[in-house]
Scaffold this active site. Structure first.
Site, PDB file in Angstrom:
ATOM      1  N   HIS A 180       0.864  -1.182   0.000  1.00 38.32           N
ATOM      2  CA  HIS A 180       0.000   0.000   0.000  1.00 38.32           C
ATOM      3  C   HIS A 180       0.897   1.227   0.000  1.00 38.32           C
ATOM      4  O   HIS A 180       1.240   1.775   1.053  1.00 38.32           O
ATOM      5  CB  HIS A 180      -0.933  -0.006   1.211  1.00 38.32           C
ATOM      6  CG  HIS A 180      -2.191  -0.766   0.988  1.00 38.32           C
ATOM      7  ND1 HIS A 180      -3.165  -0.337   0.100  1.00 38.32           N
ATOM      8  CD2 HIS A 180      -2.633  -1.931   1.504  1.00 38.32           C
ATOM      9  CE1 HIS A 180      -4.169  -1.211   0.102  1.00 38.32           C
ATOM     10  NE2 HIS A 180      -3.869  -2.179   0.930  1.00 38.32           N
ATOM     11  N   HIS A 214      10.581  -1.971 -26.275  1.00 39.43           N
ATOM     12  CA  HIS A 214      11.148  -3.317 -26.376  1.00 39.43           C
ATOM     13  C   HIS A 214      11.331  -3.720 -27.835  1.00 39.43           C
ATOM     14  O   HIS A 214      10.419  -3.571 -28.658  1.00 39.43           O
ATOM     15  CB  HIS A 214      10.239  -4.352 -25.694  1.00 39.43           C
ATOM     16  CG  HIS A 214      10.084  -4.133 -24.217  1.00 39.43           C
ATOM     17  ND1 HIS A 214      11.107  -4.287 -23.325  1.00 39.43           N
ATOM     18  CD2 HIS A 214       9.004  -3.747 -23.491  1.00 39.43           C
ATOM     19  CE1 HIS A 214      10.677  -4.025 -22.101  1.00 39.43           C
ATOM     20  NE2 HIS A 214       9.406  -3.689 -22.175  1.00 39.43           N
ATOM     21  N   TYR A 238      -9.210   7.085 -17.765  1.00 34.68           N
ATOM     22  CA  TYR A 238      -9.868   7.955 -16.796  1.00 34.68           C
ATOM     23  C   TYR A 238     -10.216   9.313 -17.394  1.00 34.68           C
ATOM     24  O   TYR A 238      -9.420   9.902 -18.131  1.00 34.68           O
ATOM     25  CB  TYR A 238      -8.987   8.156 -15.575  1.00 34.68           C
ATOM     26  CG  TYR A 238      -8.704   6.888 -14.796  1.00 34.68           C
ATOM     27  CD1 TYR A 238      -9.301   5.672 -15.137  1.00 34.68           C
ATOM     28  CD2 TYR A 238      -7.829   6.896 -13.724  1.00 34.68           C
ATOM     29  CE1 TYR A 238      -9.033   4.522 -14.435  1.00 34.68           C
ATOM     30  CE2 TYR A 238      -7.563   5.743 -13.000  1.00 34.68           C
ATOM     31  CZ  TYR A 238      -8.159   4.567 -13.361  1.00 34.68           C
ATOM     32  OH  TYR A 238      -7.890   3.429 -12.646  1.00 34.68           O
ATOM     33  N   GLU A 254      -0.334   8.043  11.391  1.00 31.83           N
ATOM     34  CA  GLU A 254      -1.588   7.502  11.924  1.00 31.83           C
ATOM     35  C   GLU A 254      -2.372   8.559  12.690  1.00 31.83           C
ATOM     36  O   GLU A 254      -3.579   8.395  12.916  1.00 31.83           O
ATOM     37  CB  GLU A 254      -1.290   6.304  12.822  1.00 31.83           C
ATOM     38  CG  GLU A 254      -0.701   5.126  12.063  1.00 31.83           C
ATOM     39  CD  GLU A 254      -0.252   3.995  12.975  1.00 31.83           C
ATOM     40  OE1 GLU A 254      -0.221   2.848  12.495  1.00 31.83           O
ATOM     41  OE2 GLU A 254       0.070   4.251  14.157  1.00 31.83           O
TER      42      GLU A 254
END
Length: 405
Positions: A106, A247, A303, A378
């Site tokens: 995450h 590539h 998007y 936090e």
């Protein structure tokens, strides 16, 4: 207005009382990250928490969850979004609760978003009888992939009941905890991933004239497409074209028959998006043809970009100023060329997407998102939970008399 009984002091105190629970939940999710479309354990965890609060839940987009809190009186419906998915990054944060899933992390704060939104749900569930309307909690899969928001919409998340406004926050690891940044108008770019495949005749490296050098053609294209930004776009109009992979070839003395380039085009505004993708295709095909190669150009419509509604942005500023202090509410000045699929939601309902500070000022360094060292404070969890709740209450209360329910 009835919503005034849910005061800022009440929200701050109740959110702080939930901070330990949110922290524990955040650490569980952080330790067990799941990639897009694979968020099975995370969605089960979220669903169980919502059901324990007495909310209605619905599965959408396979691993997505919609929680519904029905208020004590009829009114509008407001939605708040969080994301579930992680990134394919090997964590190097050194945190005691670092990822236990090798190569997955995450690194963008979605674990923080999810834990905080569950905190918001619990805050508002305790005041459901005071709410003049409904709150939907969107726990969205695959934001980092091909757009879980669009799939949630296809599965009906914006209806039954109809969503009248939508809000979402994102971690800002450069902004101190307790501060936010928000701006109206265009704030995130639209994106168009592309793949260019070049084909030509192969040849021995000693006899290049007998073949078509797809690598040289590709190199010309990589260089030339930047002129779409520097010479075909006004200097005041943001456009970014990035080639991420190139590539070709199997040996140093062989001219291969194929080369493949992949990348992404980022634009602000639908008109420039349409223009730049057309110009990109034309330039690539023209250069390839001039160098004796064939070009297959695939440009995806991804998007749509994010545009913040003016009225919803003002509401967020008012709500945040009351809860956090006006000195901690910053007006953004520049849109991001990053992308987010929140725009799918805000194209269907007025919305606002804003940045919440998650940096601890005592840290020697502020680690950016999408890096192996990324981390959040936090201490920002109860701030996020209370702020989302404040925004939802304020929206429902201010629109109580105009309810279409």
């Amino acid at each position: 207005m009835n919503g005034e009984r849910i005061t800022n002091d009440t929200l701050r105190q109740e959110a702080e009382a939930l901070s330990g629970k949110m922290r524990d939940l955040y650490r569980i999710i952080h330790q067990n990250p799941e990639l897009g479309r694979q968020e099975h354990a995370t969605s089960v965890l979220v669903e169980r928490r919502l059901l324990a609060m007495g909310l209605e839940t619905e599965r959408v987009a396979d691993t997505g969850i919609v929680g519904l809190l029905r208020g004590g009186r009829p009114g509008k419906t407001v939605a708040i979004r969080a994301e579930l998915d992680a990134l394919p990054i090997r964590e190097e944060s050194g945190l005691p609760w670092a990822s236990q899933n090798e190569g997955v992390m995450h690194a963008c704060g979605h674990d923080f978003h999810t834990a905080a939104l569950l905190g918001t749900a619990q805050l508002l569930a305790a005041h459901r009888e005071e709410l003049p309307g409904n709150v939907k909690f969107f726990f969205q899969p695959n934001e980092e992939g091909d757009g879980g928001a669009e799939l949630m919409i296809r599965d009906g998340c914006m209806e039954q009941p109809h969503v009248d406004a939508v809000f979402g926050l994102h971690c800002d690891s450069q902004l101190p905890a307790g501060e936010i940044s928000v701006m109206e108008g265009r704030i995130c770019a639209a994106s168009n991933p592309f793949t260019v495949t070049l084909r030509g005749r192969g040849a021995h490296g000693a006899k290049p004239h007998e073949g078509d050098d797809v690598i040289v053609a590709g190199a010309q294209i990589v260089t030339a497409i930047q002129t779409l930004v520097s010479r075909r776009t006004a200097p005041t109009e943001p456009v970014v074209i990035s080639v991420g992979t190139f590539h070709s070839g199997v040996a140093g003395n062989v001219l291969d028959t194929e080369a493949r380039l992949t990348g992404i085009i980022r634009t602000l505004g639908s008109d420039r998006r349409r223009e730049i993708t057309g110009q990109f295709r034309e330039m690539v095909e023209t250069i390839a043809h001039a160098m004796g190669c064939q070009a297959e150009v695939v440009i995806e419509e991804s998007y749509p970009g994010v545009r913040n509604d003016a009225a919803m942005t003002r509401l967020v500023r008012r709500s945040a100023a009351g809860l956090l202090g006006a000195e901690n509410v910053h007006v953004g000045t520049e849109p991001s060329m990053g992308t987010d699929d929140f725009g799918y939601f805000s194209h269907l309902a007025p919305g606002c997407y804003f940045q919440l500070g998650t940096a601890d000022p005592s840290w020697p360094e502020r680690w950016r998102s999408h890096t192996p060292q990324f981390r959040v404070s936090e201490q920002a969890l109860p701030i996020a939970a209370a702020l989302h709740a404040r925004i939802a209450v304020d929206y429902l209360t201010e629109h109580e008399n105009s309810s279409n329910a």
